[in-house]
Motif scaffolding. Sequence first.
Motif, mmCIF file in Angstrom:
data_model
loop_
_atom_site.group_PDB
_atom_site.id
_atom_site.type_symbol
_atom_site.label_atom_id
_atom_site.label_comp_id
_atom_site.label_asym_id
_atom_site.label_seq_id
_atom_site.Cartn_x
_atom_site.Cartn_y
_atom_site.Cartn_z
ATOM 1 N N ARG A 30 0.755 -1.240 0.184
ATOM 2 C CA ARG A 30 -0.029 0.071 -0.089
ATOM 3 C C ARG A 30 0.885 1.149 -0.228
ATOM 4 O O ARG A 30 0.688 2.139 -0.707
ATOM 5 C CB ARG A 30 -0.846 0.205 1.350
ATOM 6 N N ALA A 31 2.042 1.430 0.700
ATOM 7 C CA ALA A 31 2.840 2.356 0.780
ATOM 8 C C ALA A 31 3.246 2.707 -0.496
ATOM 9 O O ALA A 31 3.658 3.979 -0.964
ATOM 10 C CB ALA A 31 3.794 2.418 1.999
ATOM 11 N N HIS A 32 3.977 1.613 -1.010
ATOM 12 C CA HIS A 32 4.529 1.936 -2.535
ATOM 13 C C HIS A 32 3.526 2.405 -3.464
ATOM 14 O O HIS A 32 3.925 3.289 -4.319
ATOM 15 C CB HIS A 32 5.324 0.587 -3.018
ATOM 16 N N ARG A 33 2.401 1.787 -3.335
ATOM 17 C CA ARG A 33 1.286 2.155 -4.282
ATOM 18 C C ARG A 33 1.075 3.774 -4.045
ATOM 19 O O ARG A 33 1.149 4.698 -5.098
ATOM 20 C CB ARG A 33 0.010 1.824 -4.160
ATOM 21 N N HIS A 34 0.771 4.134 -3.071
ATOM 22 C CA HIS A 34 0.498 5.534 -2.684
ATOM 23 C C HIS A 34 1.377 6.591 -2.975
ATOM 24 O O HIS A 34 1.598 7.740 -3.162
ATOM 25 C CB HIS A 34 0.038 5.841 -1.274
ATOM 26 N N LEU A 35 2.864 6.161 -3.021
ATOM 27 C CA LEU A 35 3.852 7.083 -3.130
ATOM 28 C C LEU A 35 4.229 7.265 -4.724
ATOM 29 O O LEU A 35 4.284 8.502 -5.083
ATOM 30 C CB LEU A 35 5.376 6.182 -2.857
ATOM 31 N N ILE A 36 3.993 6.160 -5.205
ATOM 32 C CA ILE A 36 3.897 6.479 -6.975
ATOM 33 C C ILE A 36 2.529 7.160 -7.414
ATOM 34 O O ILE A 36 2.811 8.110 -8.339
ATOM 35 C CB ILE A 36 4.067 5.144 -7.435
ATOM 36 N N ALA A 122 13.069 -0.699 -12.492
ATOM 37 C CA ALA A 122 13.850 -1.221 -11.412
ATOM 38 C C ALA A 122 13.316 -0.759 -9.901
ATOM 39 O O ALA A 122 13.112 0.628 -9.958
ATOM 40 C CB ALA A 122 15.334 -1.127 -11.389
ATOM 41 N N LYS A 123 13.076 -1.473 -9.016
ATOM 42 C CA LYS A 123 12.775 -0.895 -7.645
ATOM 43 C C LYS A 123 13.959 -0.819 -6.910
ATOM 44 O O LYS A 123 14.858 -1.607 -7.095
ATOM 45 C CB LYS A 123 11.848 -2.004 -7.360
ATOM 46 N N PRO A 124 14.022 0.102 -5.927
ATOM 47 C CA PRO A 124 12.885 1.086 -5.782
ATOM 48 C C PRO A 124 13.029 2.123 -6.860
ATOM 49 O O PRO A 124 13.711 2.477 -7.706
ATOM 50 C CB PRO A 124 13.403 1.843 -4.641
ATOM 51 N N VAL A 125 11.707 2.812 -7.211
ATOM 52 C CA VAL A 125 11.380 3.513 -8.269
ATOM 53 C C VAL A 125 11.808 4.975 -7.926
ATOM 54 O O VAL A 125 11.525 5.464 -7.048
ATOM 55 C CB VAL A 125 9.952 3.640 -8.481
ATOM 56 N N HIS A 126 12.601 5.646 -9.033
ATOM 57 C CA HIS A 126 12.914 6.957 -9.006
ATOM 58 C C HIS A 126 12.123 7.696 -9.859
ATOM 59 O O HIS A 126 11.843 7.372 -10.963
ATOM 60 C CB HIS A 126 14.472 7.094 -9.482
ATOM 61 N N ALA A 127 11.557 8.924 -9.206
ATOM 62 C CA ALA A 127 10.687 9.832 -9.854
ATOM 63 C C ALA A 127 11.126 10.164 -11.160
ATOM 64 O O ALA A 127 10.192 10.468 -12.047
ATOM 65 C CB ALA A 127 10.426 11.155 -8.834
#
Length: 421
Positions: A30-36, A122-127
């Motif tokens: 959930r945290a990763h979804r909200h960040l992206i 690649a993860k982690p995703v950079h903006a």
Amino acid sequence: MNDQSGLDSYGDLIADARGIRTVMVVDDSRAHRHLIALHLREWGYDVLQAASGAEALALCRDHPVDLILSDWMMPGMSGIDLCRAFRAMARETYGYFILLTSKTDRGAVAEGLDVGADDFLAKPVHAIELRARIKAGDRLVKLQDRLQFKNARLHDALRKLQSMYDTLDGDLIEARKLQQSLVRERFRDFGRAQVSVLLRPCGHIGGDMVGFFPVTGDVLGLFAFDVSGHGVASAMMTARLAGLLSVASKEQNIALFCAADGYHARAPVDVATRMNNLILSEMRTENYATLAYGVADLRNGQVAMVQAGHPHPIVQRASGAIEWLGDGGLPVGLIAGAEYDGFQIDLLPGDRLLFVSDGVTECTNAQGEELGQDGLATLLDRLRDQRGQALLDTLVWDVARWSGRDEFADDISATLLEYSG
């Protein structure tokens, strides 16, 4: 709407290619979804979120999703399985698919490409990298939109062309029936002679015409002509010239003149001259015609003829010997004031006279060789025992067999006079 406004509207349609507007983020975190999703909204995209592949597919059925960002490793349905299912869905527009993964081995990448993934991140995703990948996807989706618009436009144009073709094809079929109806008789027995004709256009309609008409009980006119070119213009001129040698209406037939005791035949040279003058003065067309015309007196077998650019008339004697008649001459409707030379042949019982079109003599085989006069003479010698319509039909069959094809590049026509005396 004029043509230019139509082009402008089409240009606007292409410029407004949808591209990527709605993005779905699929991740069991959930945290990763909200960040992206936070970054995506900042960049102006509409965002949907799903915690699993099954939830993502359900949302795709109800919402137009342009791009899916999916984690590779998820419980239940993996990112690979989701991509495969997404590609199997019926869509009106192309959907871009990016797999988010920590995998770097070539086998994993190949597997993702094989099921339809467009890109990997690649993860982690950079903006910064995420935005660049989405912009690259946006360019591809817009290109797909443009191609779809163009294909739709092309499909519509092809549909209209097919409709026009079907209409034209139907009209040409009816025109063929009308043109064939100009040949009122294919065979007639005059007692002392029998006349048969053959008319086979290479398309729906053609430029050839053949026929015969009685002048008196023992005198008849024979003709064959070939209008230059192909298509509707040639066919219309063919119909007009056929009217000049009308079988049904003697008063309209330029080959006849009326005297106190009835109708008589004009000299063949006069017929060619009159036809030449009429084409040049009244029809005013770029087309011209070749002509072979003869007047046969069945009482004595004499045939007076004129050749105006048509292939040489042929006499096949009862013995089988072949004679080629005429000196060629100028076509009718080509040169003003053209002069024509007449000639005469005496037929004996068992002889036959044949006018054929250049569709026969100029027919080529697979090697590009023309049948020519020698080839035609060989065929006629082989067919010396054939008579009437059977002779003409077999001649066409033999020419087709020699050429190696059933369809001819030019019209094939013939007028046959068989003299029994």
